[in-house]
Structure formats: C-alpha cells, structure tokens
Design a protein around this motif. Structure first.
Motif, PDB file in Angstrom:
ATOM      1  N   GLN A   1      67.773  55.609  72.771  1.00 28.09           N
ATOM      2  CA  GLN A   1      67.921  56.484  71.737  1.00 28.09           C
ATOM      3  C   GLN A   1      69.010  55.532  71.125  1.00 28.09           C
TER       4      GLN A   1
ATOM      5  N   ILE B   1      73.690  60.640  74.305  1.00 27.15           N
ATOM      6  CA  ILE B   1      73.395  60.336  76.218  1.00 27.15           C
ATOM      7  C   ILE B   1      73.474  61.352  77.415  1.00 27.15           C
TER       8      ILE B   1
ATOM      9  N   SER C   1      68.483  55.022  77.672  1.00 26.47           N
ATOM     10  CA  SER C   1      70.204  55.512  76.342  1.00 26.47           C
ATOM     11  C   SER C   1      70.256  54.140  75.396  1.00 26.47           C
TER      12      SER C   1
END
Lengths: 149, 149, 149, 149, 149, 149, 149, 149, 149, 149
Positions: free
Chosen positions: J52, J28, J49
């Motif tokens: 992810q 990230i 993030s």
C-alpha cells in the motif's frame, strides 16, 4: 563506600585469602557465573548473601547495604575491550553479530534475545582432541510488540 | 566490484527472490551460521560455493573471485552496535565479560577462547514455558604460551 | 592493592634501586621481553617469581598474590599511542597492516598469527653501517576452522 | 582518478585476473612486503613500475602518475582495526608496546626504531611441530638528538 | 614517585619560588626549549642536571632517578588541544599540514622531517611594526628507505 | 561543483599534467606555501588567479567562483593525522606544545601566536653534514586583551 | 597546589562564604565576566588581585602565584557540553555557526573574530514582555594576512 | 532530493550567480542571519519564500517542498569545528562557557537562555581604532520549572 | 566539598540508613522524580530542604550551600549509557527519536518539547496481564521564534 | 535497493506528494508513532502495508520486500543527536536517567522497562495556560531473572 570501592575490596581480598570464585558461589548457593558477575559489581546480592560475603572476605559492615543495592551496570573500562580474553567475545560479535541478527529473525521472528531474562553458562568440550571453551547465552525471545490499550 | 558491493547485492537479491538463509546454506552444504556470516562478508566462500551463490542470486560473474577472497572482517558499522538485537549481545559482554574472563582463567588457566578455531550455534530452549534463544560460542582454549626456541 | 598499584610500585622501585630489566629477568630466569611485559602488568608471574620480585623491589607481601593473578591486559593509556617510541609500531601497523594481512593469507591461508601462542624478540642488526632495532613477532598460524561436532 | 580509486581498481583487477602479490612483486622486481603495501596505496611506485602494473592489471593510463605520486599514507579504516588478522598485531602492541619501549631504551638509549628507514619481512618457523608466522620489523635506531647549530 | 607527580612538583615549585624557565635552563646549561620540555616531562634529564633541578626546586631525592629515566612522552591531555595558545599550532597543522607534506615531497623527495633528530626554537620578528612569534622546526630529512640486506 | 570536488580536480589534473606546486605558485605570483595550501582547499584564490589556475589545469568555468570563495577550512581527514609526514608535526606538538606555551608566555606575556596573521616557510639547513627540513611558523603575537568600551 | 585545586578551592569557599561573583569582581575592580572566568581557571589574575582573592576566600598563600600564572585554558569537561545552560550556546553554534562564518566573510572579508582581543558581556532585554538573556561577543576582526618580509 | 542536496545546490548556485546572502535575505524579506542559516539547511522556509529562492537560484521544482519542511538541524561536520572562523566561537565557549553559566544563574536564577526563542545578530564596533565583529545572542530566559498538575 | 562529593555522600548514607527515595521526597515535600534527580546532583535544593536532607543523612554542614547551588548538570558517565536500565531509554531514542521529531513538527509546528519547563512522571499500567513501567515526559512546546525588536 | 534508499525515497516522496504521517498511518491502519518509525526505517512493514505504501508513494516494486524485512535499527546519525528537537530527549536522559533508574528499582525491583514490548504515544496537555507536548513511554517491566534449568 561506593560500589566500585566494594568491588575493589572484593577483588583484592579474594586474592589475598585465596578463595576461588567457585568457593564463593558455593558459599552463597548461587550459580557460578551469576555470582562472579555480582561480586564484580554487576548484580545486587541478596542481603544475607552480602553479609556472608562480607564475613568471608573481611569487608567492613558498611559494604553490606552497598552490595545489596542495584548497581550501575557495565563492567568494561573502554567501549572496545583491550583485554585479549574479553576481546575475543567482542570479535565474535564483530564477525558474527549481523549473522546472528538475521538468524534470530529468520527462526524466531522480529525481536531480540533478552539479556535480562537470561543466563550464561561456561563449559568444556573436546573437538579433534582439543579442549574447547563453550559459552552458552540463553535468553528469552522477546518479540517486538506494540501493546494495544 | 568490492566485497561491500558484493554483500549489498547478496542482501537485496536474497530479499527480492525470497530465499531464506537456511536455503542458501543448504544449497552450498555448509553450516547455517557460517554461511550467513560468509554471505554477509565475513568469510571467503570456496570457489564452487561462490559460483553456486552467484547463480542462485543472479550476481555478475566478477562477483565470484571477490566472494572467494579473504575479506576485511568486522561487520558492525559502529564500535557500539545500535541495533537492539545485536546490542543485547554487546550488553551481555558489558555485564558478564569480566566474569567470563575470571572463570576462563579459573577453569582453564591463563589463556583465551579462540574466535578463529571456533563455531557458533543458534538454537532454542524452553524455560518456565517461554521460548528462549540459545547461542553457543564454542572456541578452542588457547593457553598463553611463550614458545621456546 | 590493585594490579595497577603493584605495577606503579615496581616501576618506581626499579628506578630507585637501579635495576635493569635484564637483571630482573635473570633473577627469575624468564625471557627478557616476557619479564618486562609481566612486570608492567601484562602477564601473571609464577608465585615463586612474584615472591622473588617482591623481595628484590621491597614490595609489600600483599603484592605477591596480585602479581600471580591473571591481569586485565592492555597497556596503552590511549587507543592511539602518543609516545613516539611506541607510536612507530602503530605507524608500521597503519602503513603495513593491510599488506601483512594479504601476505599471511597468500602464504598461510585464511587465518591469523596468534598473539597468545606467541613470542617477541628484540635484537640488533647493522645495515649500511647503521645500527638497527630488530623486533620479531613469532606467533602460531591459526587457520580459520569451524569445528565439526 | 584519486589514489583510493587506483587502489580499489588494483584490488579488484588482481582478484579478477588471479595474480598473486608475489607475482606482482616479481614483475616489478621489488621486495614482496614493500610491493604489496605500495599497491595497497602506501608507497609511490617508480614510474616504470607503475606502467608495468597498469599494463598487467589493465588500469587506465591516468593511473600511472597517480601511482607514482607520494600517497597520503595510513591504511586502516578505523583507529583500532576490526579485522582479526590485523587486530592481533594491534593486540601485541597493547600487551607488549610498553615493554618494547623500555627495552629499546635499555639496550639502545633514548630514541626510537625508525618506521621510515625500515623494512618488514614475513617468514615461517616451526615450534613444537606447529607452523608459525614470523614478522620482522627492522628499523634504524634514531637517538633523540638536539642538533647544535 | 611517578613522572607525572615529579612534573606536577616541578610546576608548582617553580611558581612558588619564582624561577623562569630561562633560569632553569641556564642552571643546567641546556637549550631553553629542550629544558622546558624536559621539565614538563618530555625528555630524560642527565643525572647531574636532575640533581641540580631537584636541589633548586626542593624536590625529594627520589625524584632524581625518575627525572633521569626516559618518560612516556605526549604532553597533551586531549587529542585536540583546548588551550588557545597550543591550539593555534594545531590549527596551523589543520590548514597547512597537507601543503607541507606536498612541499616536503616536492623539495626533498619521499620522506619525513624527523621529530627525533630535531630541534625547535622560539624567537621574535617584526612585520609592519608588529611583534611576531617565530617558531622554527628543524628536523633531519629522513627519506623512505627499504634497507637491502 | 563543491570546493572538495574542485580540490580533487586540481590534485589529479596537476599529476596528469606534471606541474610542480612551485610552477603553479609562480604562475599566479603568490608565495609557495600559501599557493599550495590554497590549491588544497584552504584559502580563497583571487578571481584572476582562480581563472589562471582553471586554464592551466583545464578545470571547468564553474570552478572559478568556487575557488574564489572562502572555503570551510581544515584539511585533515582525522583529528590525529595518520600520514607519517604530517604526523611528525603533530608529534612535535604533543612533545613540545606545552613547552612552547610556557615560553610564549614567558617571553611575550599572556597571549597567543596568531594563525591568521601568519606565514609558514619551508627551507633547508645542514647540521653535522645531514640535510634538514626547516619549517618556520611566523605569527603575530596577540596579547589577551579585554577591550574597554 | 595545581590550578585545578585552586579553582576547586575558590568554588567551594565562595559557596561556603556566600559571595556573589559580582562581589568578587567588585573587590578586585575588574569586569564581571572576565573575573568569573579568571576565578574558574581561565585567566591569570594580577598578583595583587590574586592576594585579595586569597584573603577574601581564605586560600593558602601558595595559591597566589598559582592564580597569577597563565593557566592551561579550556573549561569544559567534555568536547560537547552536557550541562543544559552551557549546551544551548553549543547548540547555537551547531545551528548558526556556518551562517555566522558566511556573514563574517560577506561583511568583513576573509578572516575571523578574535577570541583573544575579545570581550563578552551578559545583559538583559525584553521582547513581547518576556525577559531575555543577551550575550554579546565582541572580538577584533583579524583578516587573513600573509606577512611580506 | 534530500535537504543536503538542496543545500549543496543553493551553495553552488549562489556562487555561480554571484548573489550575496544579504540580497537573498532582502528578496524574501526575512532577517539576514535567519535567512543565511535557513538556506544553509537549518530552518524551514515559508513555501512562498522557498519558491522565490528556487526561482532566483534555478533550483528544480521538487526543491520547494524540501526547503519548506522542517530540517534535521546541526550544521557542523565534526563535534569540534575545524574551520578557524567557526572555531573561535567554540573556543569562547571553552573559555567562557562555565562563567556564563554561573552568571546566568546569578543574574536570572536557575534556568537557561533559550536557543529556540532566540535571535542572533552580527554587527560592528570600533575599539582603540580597530574594527570589531560583534555577535549578539538574544534568547528568552527559561527558568527551570516543574509544572504542577 | 564539591557537588560530586556531596552526591556520593548522599548515595552511600541513604543506603546505610535505609531510606527510600520516596521517604526523602516526602521529607522535603517535593515531587518524587524531581527529588531523586536533585539528590543525584541534577537540581539545586531550596536551602531549607538542603538542611533537612543534611540532617536526615548526617551530611556535614558545609554540604548545605553546595546542595543549594545550581549544579553542573549531566548525570551519565559516558555519552552512550552502559547500564541496561538506562540504556533502554537511549535505545528508544535511537529507534523512535526521528519519528517523535516528525510528529512534534506535524502536530505542533516547528519547535521543541522543552526539557526545562518540564516534568517527568513514573507510573504503572497493565497490558495483557503484564505489569508495565510508564514514563511520561511532559514539556512545554516551544515554537521556533525569531523575536522582532 | 537498500533499506536506507527505501527510507530516503519515502521521505522525499511524502514531501512531494504532501501526505501527512497521520494519513499514511490511517492508510495502513496502524498506530501513528509506530507507522512513522517504521517508514523511517525502524520496523518491518507487513507485506500488505508495504504494498500500500509503495503504491501511495510511487515506490518501485522492489521496495516492497525491502520494507517488509527486519531492518538494522538505530536512527540517529551521531551518538549524541545534534538536532534540537531530538536533543531535548537526550538531555532529559542526561538529567533524569539515573533518577529513573533508581525509581524503577525502588518501585518495581531489579529490572528494566522493555523497549521491545513497548509503545510510545505523543499527546498534548495544558499547564498554566501553555501547550505542552506529552510523550509516554510504556514498556513491560522485565525483572532480572536467571532461569533455572
């Protein structure tokens, strides 16, 4: 002389001499809430103010550097206050603390209201004909920030 | 369904659906801080508002009487809060609590600021160009009174 | 002289001189429970009453303004009392506290029984031939109210 | 089924079905405060009453012996209550507990007010035009007694 | 003189003069366990006994009314005792407390063993050739009773 | 299955099936107090007794080795018990603990009453026509001893 | 003179006179760990040893019976020690306590290692060239035993 | 799967399958006390050992990386242990902790006994014909050292 | 003179004479943070340094061996600090403690950062034009190690 | 899904999939300590993030808004940490906290090191041939400031 002893001396001398907190704040030309907190052991006094207070309240000379030093702060004798006047502020924290957290984040972002760059005021309002105590916390918003090098 | 379960359902459904607290307060036409506290489990909702919230957040029907009942109040998981945003309010109490007590007594007499006939507001100010969070506690002054018969 | 020292002086002087609490209450013309609590450090005494008490109990002059100041309230040395006579009141709270909360809400609405606009009485009753202690808490009902501006 | 689970079932079923505590007390013909405390897990119910309650609130049959067994008493989740309605009773204990102890001893002798041979009542009074909650503790006086053989 | 100071004076004077607790109990003609507890600050002494003890232990005259007053009871400095001799009694409570509760209820009904109408005895037994300490708690059974009016 | 789960299963199955503790103690031929404590999770059961109990109370087979293992002892949910029946034993410890310590030392020397080589009995007595609960702690005296090599 | 005062006098006199604990143990001919614990207020000293210590350390005569009396044991100012040297022993208990319990039961049966019939030794070992502190707890195994009559 | 769940699975599977801790330690070829502590959640297991244990005790595959990860250490459910077998170690700390501190400093200098570079052993001794549990703490002496740059 | 009294004397004499901590550290030629901690009661002073400090601050001669003895460490009056300056370090521990644990294990293996072979430094940095306090903890990595014999 | 559930899912999925914290931080693109703390529930993740991380660790979609919301911070299960790796940081605070307070005030004035405008770094150093863990706290100095209007 420790700071706790200096505070105890201020508390009893103030009662014996009949000064109000307002009069002591006026004497040193500092805000009322700040002065009261400082004299109760929560802020250092500027050396000149310490001397004035020592004179007004007949404290020994050795109290002056003690009052001018940064104190170990934290003025409640127990983690949860037992005094009803102070407890109501703690109760407000229990009932509204999580809501205030959510709203600080919603309105300002991820961060806190500073308690250092901060002032408190006490005032008065009237609602439905009843007298209200109004206490204002005013602290700088500090966003969470991870400094880049 | 317990009130704690209802609160948890509100918290996660609000995030999933992306509502702000302001939107929820507007939806039921109640003050923002009050609404946020109520939805976090600190106040009963009027039955109609409870129904509206249940609909908006897809809560089961059994949540409605639970939200409308008077809750067991007190929203902090520990006596001293660990979350920094909430802790600063506790810190202000540690540092200024005794001073506020003295000044309430000096300016209003022996009594307390009610936390029941009470409202809280959150706002914004600027000092020296910096954004400040302003939190106002506004509670009725209740003098100590020993009722005569 | 701190308030704790004043209270200790009252407690031992009362025993040495053999006054009852009732006699002290009569001397200052105030209710019995209120007077006892005040002399145990929980209420300020009106200055004249403070002077009368100081005279009756041979307290030093400096005790008078201390007794007349609003004290830091809360008279139990531990959060859960160890003394059996006081503990029974705490036990009643453990066993009946949640029930009283439910019934205050059912009969009066969402709010509290004030402990400020409040009086306590101690009396006597007989049931099945046995002597009973009767303690009455009598406090103003304060409904939760969010003042409109 | 544990007693805590039975209590939780009573609490949520009562809300869902809309019974008042008074209705439940009437249904089993027992005093109001006693019944509320019992249903909140603080007293055993007579087996017949347990069956009636289970029927009214649609509790499973296995709840009946659980409700009829003597529970592990003590209904507060923390030693110092956080709920404001209950806290006021604790506050009264902090402020007036030592005074009540002195007066029980002065008026009754060395002993306690029983919390076992004991009843509590909740009522209403008016002082200065304001509605008051009146809570009466009524417990047998038990003098300290060291039985001779 | 506070009761704590009186207790401390008794403790050190007894050691200095070499009295056993039994001798002090015999001197005032009261049971041994009761006397020891009373001299350790847990019971008021009858005024005559207080005078006898004050004489035997060379306590100042002002100790007499203090010893004769009902004390604030509770003799352990921490909620869980650290002294091994006392801790074993607490440990027995941890291990057997719930079992004793169940059996009091099974054999006597819903109620308690009084700690007020109560005596304690300490004795001696031999099992398998080993010397045992035998402590007997003997308290009136108090059934839960909700007095009718 | 943990021991806590086994205890909970015993508690609710016993109520559902209507066994007394005495019946369960008789079924396995062990003393009453010991059996009650063991079934409440404070002692391991001999494997055969564990099997008998599992059968009587319809516990799953996997409960048997759990009941036969040495448990993590200590049966109170809080350091200071809230249940009134158990609290009275704690209160006796607060009031008489220091006296019992002094008398164990005076009569037996420096040492303790064992809580391991120890038994407890519950019985009944009558004083002044009133029924008393009699609880006997009977533990081996263990003198402080620093073994020589 | 209380035992705490006697301990404080020993601690500061030992430093002022420069005695080691070993020298004091040798002076009274008792084991080192035992002597150090006793002089820190955890064991009574035999009267002759008390007199020797009082002489060596210039304690007042009234200290002798105090040192010879059984003390209230428990030498840590807080339940969890803050001093790093002592904390490591507590940490070992946190990390290995449950394992030691399991192994005492596996190797000795259901019971405990006595802390009364018990000695402690401190020594030295070398592993991989590094100096190690070796502390040995050596206590009699006490099996759980319910005495038959 | 959390480490606490893995520990619970080990505890109940070990009982169900009848393994001793010694057998599990032998199976992975590691010291007995270390293995017991590790399986009770206080040390990471080498991945191969984790696999062996998972196989022996029929744990799910996902337990292996959990057992191999460094755990959050500290195995006591309360700061002061309630289990008597573990409590005796805490009691030894209360009684002898300050003495051990003094002697570590006298014999080794200012520093601590490491609880990291550390091993514990459990053994057996006989004194006066009685079986004793011997527990040895063996930790590297770490002198206080302020590294120079 | 106890170490606490010596520390109090240092604190007030330093303020009265106006020395900075830096001047005291320079006077004895030791690092600044170490010296400040030592003078606040956390480390023993070398005897010569103790004499120098005693002279500079006019402490009585008996302070010298007290300052040179290993103190009982742990300088916070409550487990959670109330002073805001110290609290921020505790807050960092609450927020980042578990992350630091994970990363010490990921980067160094299973072990700890020693707080004994350890130094602390305080410095200054500038980020985005703002002055920052930089505190560096530097402690030897100690891997968990079970010494072989 | 609550944040605690999201954290638990991250912790066990990371172990099962074998990611290091460094790999997750790299994925990230955020600093290592910050990322570890955030994934342990102490900071909100930017929505991208969060997505992810949810993908990498196979978290359900509902985790994304939860990870992106500001959490209730404070990651220690007890006020005093029991884990040795984290405890050493608390110990440093006990031993050096008051000294750091004095030096912040001496070098920067009356104020605090911010824990909000703040970063932490973990690194490595060698002293006397030994590997050291170096942890750097770097927070903006915030002087106490009472804003003028």
């Amino acid at each position: 002389m420790t700071r706790d002893e200096a505070t105890a001396a201020i508390v009893s001398s103030r009662l014996a001499k009949g000064f109000t907190w307002q009069q002591l704040a006026d004497a040193i030309g500092r805000p009322l809430v700040w002065t009261t907190a400082a004299l109760l052991g929560q802020h250092p006094l500027p050396p000149d103010s310490a001397r004035q207070i020592a004179e007004l309240l007949d404290l020994p000379a050795e109290a002056v550097p003690v009052l001018a030093a940064v104190p170990y702060r934290g003025g409640l004798p127990t983690a949860v206050p037992t005094d009803p006047t102070i407890y109501r502020l703690y109760e407000a924290l229990q009932v509204y603390g999580p809501a205030l957290k959510e709203l600080i984040h919603e309105q300002f972002g991820d961060g806190i209201m500073s308690a250092i760059n901060f002032k408190l005021d006490i005032g008065r309002a009237t609602h439905d004909g009843a007298e209200h105590v109004v206490i204002t916390f005013d602290g700088k918003f500090l966003p969470y920030n991870w400094p880049s090098d």
